[in-house]
Each structure stands twice: as C-alpha cells, then as structure tokens.
Motif scaffolding. Structure first.
Motif, mmCIF file in Angstrom:
data_model
loop_
_atom_site.group_PDB
_atom_site.id
_atom_site.type_symbol
_atom_site.label_atom_id
_atom_site.label_comp_id
_atom_site.label_asym_id
_atom_site.label_seq_id
_atom_site.Cartn_x
_atom_site.Cartn_y
_atom_site.Cartn_z
ATOM 1 N N SER A 119 0.245 11.631 6.250
ATOM 2 C CA SER A 119 0.302 10.609 7.289
ATOM 3 C C SER A 119 -0.684 10.916 8.411
ATOM 4 O O SER A 119 -1.377 10.043 8.918
ATOM 5 C CB SER A 119 1.717 10.507 7.867
ATOM 6 O OG SER A 119 2.600 9.910 6.948
ATOM 7 N N CYS A 155 1.570 1.429 14.429
ATOM 8 C CA CYS A 155 1.907 1.766 13.048
ATOM 9 C C CYS A 155 3.419 1.611 12.894
ATOM 10 O O CYS A 155 4.152 1.548 13.881
ATOM 11 C CB CYS A 155 1.453 3.170 12.682
ATOM 12 S SG CYS A 155 2.193 4.427 13.689
ATOM 13 N N LEU A 177 4.886 5.381 8.053
ATOM 14 C CA LEU A 177 4.281 6.611 8.553
ATOM 15 C C LEU A 177 5.353 7.678 8.778
ATOM 16 O O LEU A 177 6.433 7.373 9.292
ATOM 17 C CB LEU A 177 3.564 6.318 9.877
ATOM 18 C CG LEU A 177 2.761 7.473 10.460
ATOM 19 C CD1 LEU A 177 1.368 7.522 9.834
ATOM 20 C CD2 LEU A 177 2.647 7.329 11.973
ATOM 21 N N PRO A 191 0.782 5.728 3.615
ATOM 22 C CA PRO A 191 -0.034 6.936 3.710
ATOM 23 C C PRO A 191 -0.074 7.679 2.368
ATOM 24 O O PRO A 191 0.590 8.695 2.180
ATOM 25 C CB PRO A 191 0.648 7.771 4.803
ATOM 26 C CG PRO A 191 1.996 7.194 4.967
ATOM 27 C CD PRO A 191 2.028 5.834 4.371
#
Lengths: 212, 59
Positions: free
Chosen positions: A153, A171, A146, A112
């Motif tokens: 994120s 994720c 994440l 992210p």
C-alpha cells in the motif's frame, strides 16, 4: 443546470467499483439530487439497494440501463445534479467506454496490488481513445482498500507516478464497514459510529473530485 | 522497504506498459451505434423490486 456525471470504471473485477459507486452516490445525495446508473449486467448496485429495509430505503435511486447508455445519460442529466455510473468490469463490450464518452469524470478504483496496477494500464489506453470523443473527460485513479501499514500500500504512490492519469490524494481504506453496509443495503452514512471514519473519507473524496 | 516495494511496483507498471498491445480496445462502439431503440430497464433484477420508481426522493 445539467448533472455532473461520474463514471466508476475498471475492467478488472473486484476493485470496489460498486462499493465506491454506492457510497459516493450516498454522499453526493446530501449535496444534490443524485441517481445511480447501474451499467453492469451483474446488477450489483440494484441488488445492494434492494437489500435496504422499507423503513430505511437506500438514499439514492438505482436504475439499470441495458443499452443506449450515452443517450439515456444525456437525457437524465437534466433531472439530476449528480449521476454516478457503475460500469461493468470489462472493456470488451464498449459499455464502459460509452459511459465515459458522456461523463465529466471517471474514477478508477485500484487495489494496492501489482495485478491491479497492470490491469489498469489497459484501461488507461482505453481512456485515451475515449478522449477522442470526449476531450473534457477527467480521469482519476483512486487507491481503494488501502492498508497504511502494508508495504504494498505504501509503495502505491510511486507506482502510480508511472501512469499518465493523476491519482487522487484521497484514498479509501480497507474497512469492514463498507462490506457491512452492502449487507444492510445501506451506506457508510447510515452505519452509526462505526461508519464515521469511512464517511469522513468518502466526504473528503467528494470534496476533492468536486473541486478538481 | 517502502522504497524497494514502490520501485518494484513502478518497474512492473513500466513493463506492463511496454508490453501493452495497442489494438485490443474497442473504441466506444456502443456510443457510436445509437440506432437501436432506447431500452431502459427499470428493474435491475427481475425478482427484486429494487428500483427507485418506488423509491422516490423526499423532494
């Protein structure tokens, strides 16, 4: 039945390709005979497995292939149920692309961060070119490391809508246990209670990619 | 906040796409050049006995 081939690719380094490959393969090995193909000259997958103690070897074999990747992958498809290819962090050599020409699915771990997103634009273009040779290739973006409380994120989903490649619902969270499992030459499946949440998310990822 | 960051990220991706050069990615060059002999390296690291020829499945 021929093996399903999953390539893990991103031309940017440090996105967690090897960590994903090793844990994905460990999870897949519970479902069928699995092999990790280390296509990265850095040999990180081999090093990882090499750290495992003799009394508890890494549950999946690792083989390093230096050339003729498509031919070797095609040959190995007959002996395994799942092949996981850990691709090198570059597009310049053509190795990642050649792995994708014989893969069923390619997982693209993206952190992210803006830089990782920008770098993935180029990979998306490369995948479009690979599809000329393998029109059945299914690419998926996977958000890695994440941090749910982090604004960056949380903003990822919106950014990923800009890609033509679908993002998986699954994720992978940022967890120390992933790094610790590397240090022990193991996977999150062998990390006891502290590996449980990571194990669950890898299992969920496997369920999703096997259904997709 | 989430929406703002998400929008900024999305805009930055759009910008990256618009600036993307189109002729820099080699097209599966290795896949198209299978003439060299197969060269499967069994040891990923010369010094480390990593490989699975010794790590055989329980089956």
């Amino acid at each position: 039945m021929l093996a399903q081939v999953f390539s893990v690719a991103n031309q940017k380094g440090g996105t967690g390709k090897t960590t994903l490959s090793m844990n994905l393969a460990a999870g897949l090995s519970k479902r069928g005979r699995t092999l990790i193909i280390d296509a990265d000259p850095q040999g990180s997958a081999g090093q990882w497995a090499g750290l495992s103690p003799d009394e508890r070897p890494f549950p999946v074999s690792v083989i390093s292939i230096a050339s003729n990747l498509p031919r070797e992958i095609k040959r190995m498809r007959e002996d395994y149920q799942y092949l996981v290819v850990d691709c090198p962090p570059t597009l310049e050599t053509g190795v990642a692309q050649s792995a994708m020409t014989v893969s069923d699915k390619v997982l693209i771990p993206i952190l992210p961060s803006p830089v990782d997103l920008w770098a993935s634009v180029r990979l998306a273009e490369a995948i479009e070119q690979v599809k000329i040779y393998n029109d059945e290739l299914q690419p998926y973006i996977l958000v890695n490391q994440l941090e749910p409380r982090n604004a960056m994120s949380r903003g990822m989903r919106q950014a990923l809508d800009e890609f033509d490649i679908p993002a998986l619902d699954s994720c992978i969270r940022r967890r120390a246990v992933y790094r610790n499992s590397a240090l022990e030459g193991s996977s999150v499946y062998c990390m006891g209670k502290r590996g449980e949440p990571a194990k669950q998310e890898i299992d969920a990822l496997i369920e999703e990619i096997l259904k997709s | 906040m989430k929406k703002e960051v998400g929008s900024k990220l999305a805009n930055s991706v759009r910008q990256a796409k618009s600036k993307q050069p189109t002729d820099v990615v080699p097209v599966a060059s290795e896949a198209k050049a299978p003439s060299a002999p197969a060269d499967v390296v069994i040891e990923a690291q010369a010094a480390a006995p990593i490989l699975s020829s010794r790590r055989v499945w329980p089956d």
